[in-house]
Design a protein around this motif. Structure first.
Motif, PDB file in Angstrom:
ATOM      1  N   GLN A   1       0.862  -1.183   0.000  1.00  0.00           N
ATOM      2  CA  GLN A   1       0.000   0.000   0.000  1.00  0.00           C
ATOM      3  C   GLN A   1       0.901   1.236   0.000  1.00  0.00           C
ATOM      4  N   GLY A   2       0.319   2.407  -0.194  1.00  0.00           N
ATOM      5  CA  GLY A   2       1.100   3.632  -0.071  1.00  0.00           C
ATOM      6  C   GLY A   2       1.202   4.461  -1.344  1.00  0.00           C
ATOM      7  N   VAL A   3       0.446   4.108  -2.383  1.00  0.00           N
ATOM      8  CA  VAL A   3       0.466   4.933  -3.591  1.00  0.00           C
ATOM      9  C   VAL A   3      -0.711   5.907  -3.527  1.00  0.00           C
ATOM     10  N   ILE A   4      -0.392   7.187  -3.506  1.00  0.00           N
ATOM     11  CA  ILE A   4      -1.419   8.216  -3.344  1.00  0.00           C
ATOM     12  C   ILE A   4      -1.169   9.384  -4.283  1.00  0.00           C
ATOM     13  N   ARG A   5      -2.217  10.190  -4.458  1.00  0.00           N
ATOM     14  CA  ARG A   5      -2.028  11.554  -4.939  1.00  0.00           C
ATOM     15  C   ARG A   5      -2.031  12.425  -3.687  1.00  0.00           C
ATOM     16  N   ALA A   6      -0.995  13.203  -3.503  1.00  0.00           N
ATOM     17  CA  ALA A   6      -0.920  14.066  -2.323  1.00  0.00           C
ATOM     18  C   ALA A   6      -1.963  15.170  -2.430  1.00  0.00           C
ATOM     19  N   GLU A   7      -2.701  15.358  -1.364  1.00  0.00           N
ATOM     20  CA  GLU A   7      -3.691  16.425  -1.335  1.00  0.00           C
ATOM     21  C   GLU A   7      -2.976  17.787  -1.382  1.00  0.00           C
ATOM     22  N   ARG A   8      -3.475  18.688  -2.210  1.00  0.00           N
ATOM     23  CA  ARG A   8      -2.885  20.028  -2.301  1.00  0.00           C
ATOM     24  C   ARG A   8      -2.895  20.674  -0.917  1.00  0.00           C
ATOM     25  N   HIS A   9      -1.806  21.316  -0.553  1.00  0.00           N
ATOM     26  CA  HIS A   9      -1.709  21.821   0.818  1.00  0.00           C
ATOM     27  C   HIS A   9      -0.746  22.990   0.884  1.00  0.00           C
ATOM     28  N   VAL A  10      -0.769  23.658   2.023  1.00  0.00           N
ATOM     29  CA  VAL A  10       0.142  24.783   2.242  1.00  0.00           C
ATOM     30  C   VAL A  10       0.792  24.644   3.610  1.00  0.00           C
ATOM     31  N   HIS A  11       2.120  24.636   3.591  1.00  0.00           N
ATOM     32  CA  HIS A  11       2.892  24.641   4.833  1.00  0.00           C
ATOM     33  C   HIS A  11       2.935  26.066   5.360  1.00  0.00           C
ATOM     34  N   MET A  12       2.804  26.199   6.671  1.00  0.00           N
ATOM     35  CA  MET A  12       2.802  27.528   7.274  1.00  0.00           C
ATOM     36  C   MET A  12       3.454  27.507   8.652  1.00  0.00           C
ATOM     37  N   GLY A  13       4.085  28.607   8.952  1.00  0.00           N
ATOM     38  CA  GLY A  13       4.505  28.867  10.321  1.00  0.00           C
ATOM     39  C   GLY A  13       3.407  29.653  11.031  1.00  0.00           C
ATOM     40  N   PRO A  14       3.550  29.834  12.350  1.00  0.00           N
ATOM     41  CA  PRO A  14       2.510  30.537  13.128  1.00  0.00           C
ATOM     42  C   PRO A  14       2.243  31.960  12.630  1.00  0.00           C
ATOM     43  N   LYS A  15       3.276  32.671  12.224  1.00  0.00           N
ATOM     44  CA  LYS A  15       3.066  34.053  11.751  1.00  0.00           C
ATOM     45  C   LYS A  15       2.323  34.095  10.422  1.00  0.00           C
ATOM     46  N   ASP A  16       2.546  33.085   9.593  1.00  0.00           N
ATOM     47  CA  ASP A  16       1.809  33.002   8.333  1.00  0.00           C
ATOM     48  C   ASP A  16       0.322  32.757   8.601  1.00  0.00           C
ATOM     49  N   CYS A  17       0.054  31.845   9.544  1.00  0.00           N
ATOM     50  CA  CYS A  17      -1.346  31.579   9.913  1.00  0.00           C
ATOM     51  C   CYS A  17      -2.021  32.853  10.415  1.00  0.00           C
ATOM     52  N   GLU A  18      -1.293  33.600  11.211  1.00  0.00           N
ATOM     53  CA  GLU A  18      -1.849  34.837  11.759  1.00  0.00           C
ATOM     54  C   GLU A  18      -2.137  35.829  10.627  1.00  0.00           C
ATOM     55  N   TYR A  19      -1.207  35.946   9.705  1.00  0.00           N
ATOM     56  CA  TYR A  19      -1.359  36.881   8.593  1.00  0.00           C
ATOM     57  C   TYR A  19      -2.596  36.565   7.751  1.00  0.00           C
ATOM     58  N   TYR A  20      -2.774  35.269   7.447  1.00  0.00           N
ATOM     59  CA  TYR A  20      -3.881  34.872   6.580  1.00  0.00           C
ATOM     60  C   TYR A  20      -5.178  34.627   7.346  1.00  0.00           C
ATOM     61  N   GLY A  21      -5.109  34.658   8.666  1.00  0.00           N
ATOM     62  CA  GLY A  21      -6.320  34.428   9.458  1.00  0.00           C
ATOM     63  C   GLY A  21      -6.809  32.995   9.426  1.00  0.00           C
ATOM     64  N   VAL A  22      -5.859  32.076   9.393  1.00  0.00           N
ATOM     65  CA  VAL A  22      -6.232  30.660   9.345  1.00  0.00           C
ATOM     66  C   VAL A  22      -5.504  29.895  10.448  1.00  0.00           C
ATOM     67  N   LYS A  23      -5.950  28.655  10.660  1.00  0.00           N
ATOM     68  CA  LYS A  23      -5.279  27.775  11.625  1.00  0.00           C
ATOM     69  C   LYS A  23      -5.064  26.399  10.999  1.00  0.00           C
ATOM     70  N   HIS A  24      -4.316  25.589  11.670  1.00  0.00           N
ATOM     71  CA  HIS A  24      -3.985  24.231  11.237  1.00  0.00           C
ATOM     72  C   HIS A  24      -5.243  23.488  10.779  1.00  0.00           C
ATOM     73  N   LEU A  25      -5.197  22.916   9.595  1.00  0.00           N
ATOM     74  CA  LEU A  25      -6.267  22.131   8.977  1.00  0.00           C
ATOM     75  C   LEU A  25      -7.414  22.959   8.399  1.00  0.00           C
ATOM     76  N   ASP A  26      -7.280  24.281   8.420  1.00  0.00           N
ATOM     77  CA  ASP A  26      -8.218  25.103   7.656  1.00  0.00           C
ATOM     78  C   ASP A  26      -7.985  24.879   6.157  1.00  0.00           C
ATOM     79  N   ARG A  27      -8.870  25.490   5.369  1.00  0.00           N
ATOM     80  CA  ARG A  27      -8.758  25.365   3.910  1.00  0.00           C
ATOM     81  C   ARG A  27      -8.510  26.732   3.289  1.00  0.00           C
ATOM     82  N   MET A  28      -7.725  26.746   2.221  1.00  0.00           N
ATOM     83  CA  MET A  28      -7.439  27.994   1.509  1.00  0.00           C
ATOM     84  C   MET A  28      -7.583  27.773  -0.002  1.00  0.00           C
ATOM     85  N   ASN A  29      -7.734  28.875  -0.718  1.00  0.00           N
ATOM     86  CA  ASN A  29      -7.816  28.822  -2.178  1.00  0.00           C
ATOM     87  C   ASN A  29      -6.603  29.513  -2.787  1.00  0.00           C
ATOM     88  N   LEU A  30      -6.110  28.942  -3.856  1.00  0.00           N
ATOM     89  CA  LEU A  30      -4.974  29.522  -4.569  1.00  0.00           C
ATOM     90  C   LEU A  30      -5.451  29.961  -5.940  1.00  0.00           C
TER      91      LEU A  30
END
Lengths: 228, 228
Positions: free
Chosen positions: B151-180
């Motif tokens: 097992q282990g073959v996947i399509r990786a879900e689109r995601h964004v890595h963030m530090g705490p200051k980035d989360c604060e800037y965008y007004g989001v938290k861990h596991l929230d969703r964003m649009n690009l």
């Protein structure tokens, strides 16, 4: 990705030209619909394919060879031919089994995804079908010969075929732009689809395999077409 | 598609793991930014790659073999290894040169695009990296051996890595969703990117090659990240 027909052969991307992805999942958002016309929104995925002149068919398949019909397309003026060619680019890689669309045209044109073009090493532009001036070429290989196509390799611009009643329903006209929102596993809005209106056409969105795979349109829960 | 480094070798999709597509084309739309932190939005394209256990490295490259570093990734805990494997699926097709990401992990995982998975004939789900329970497997081939990955073959879900200051800037938290939103030649909004916050991470969007090619992100004129 599962398939629409439910058979594994349908997964063979390069062996298929157009896979009907979605029919009637939504009828879109109308802007008026005064006539009571309810469009049947169809999204079809164009896999890599080509159009050829009879002259190029002669070179690739033998003098006087006539393309034979595998399957009529949704816009029934065109058909997927049984015949395929191989496309070669400067990286010395080959994509075999590229489906020919008939009938023959006045110009030869190869439509690839960016994934294909990167693999082949051809830097292709996004163009409306037929607008091939100044585009790159490639090497085509058939069973009876090969030729250098000097230009005509493009990525087809995402577009929507419409009849007059469809244009009326959506409140758009020829060469307007529309957005296709795809909900589901990989939610995506493909923006700026070019409206192409012709009295003989049925409503049909054409996107390529990169767009279809990015959005997982074949598993979409809802698809909506709206004026941009 | 032209390349970032401007060399033709960079076009070789399967030879590259992560291409840095965009740096600082936009700083997104902040929802507050009280600290004065201005994020540097980086969008990286993950081409097909894999993570391996040391046990699987032993089988594929020889007992005790240690992965060697080709290039440090933007999140500098990981590196692209010099070593690659071939991935085989049930259609008897092979994708050679699939880059390994180091260091070794506690599970082996192959991340493909849908374009890849259709070519191989593996019906892969969209999953967050590491969430591989019940996913399909494949055959891996290395220079010293091969193995069936159950097992282990996947399509990786689109995601964004963030530090705490980035989360604060965008007004989001861990596991929230964003649009690009990607503007340019092939305007596209990739929706529902998963926010992954870690104090050590730099702001970085990860999309795959299907998403990158659908949107032509490497030629984008503007890229905007917003809370969904």
């Amino acid at each position: 990705m599962s398939t629409l027909a439910g058979t594994t052969i349908d997964r063979a991307q390069i062996e298929r030209l157009v896979r009907q992805a979605l029919t009637g999942l939504t009828n879109g958002h109308g802007h008026g619909a005064p006539s009571g016309h309810t469009p049947n929104l169809v999204v079809n995925i164009s896999a890599r394919h080509c159009h050829l002149t009879q002259e190029d068919v002669d070179i690739l398949f033998g003098k006087g060879y006539q393309l034979t019909e595998l399957k009529r397309l949704y816009q029934s003026t065109d058909f997927a031919a049984n015949e395929t060619v191989a496309v070669v680019g400067p990286r010395q890689r080959i994509i075999p089994g590229v489906r020919i669309l008939g009938p023959c045209r006045k110009f030869s044109q190869v439509e690839l995804s960016f994934t294909d073009s990167i693999s082949l090493g051809i830097d292709i532009p996004v163009r409306l079908s037929g607008d091939i001036e100044g585009t790159p070429g490639c090497l085509l290989i058939g069973p009876k010969g090969s030729l250098v196509m000097p230009q005509g390799v493009i990525r087809a611009e995402r577009h929507v075929h419409m009849g007059p009643k469809d244009c009326e329903y959506y409140g758009v006209k020829h060469l307007d732009r529309m957005n296709l929102r795809i909900e589901g596993n990989c939610p995506t809005t493909l923006e700026g689809l070019l409206v192409r209106m012709n009295p003989d056409w049925k409503l049909e969105v054409h996107i390529d395999t990169d767009e279809a795979n990015a959005s997982d349109v074949t598993h979409a829960t809802k698809v909506t077409l709206v004026k941009a």
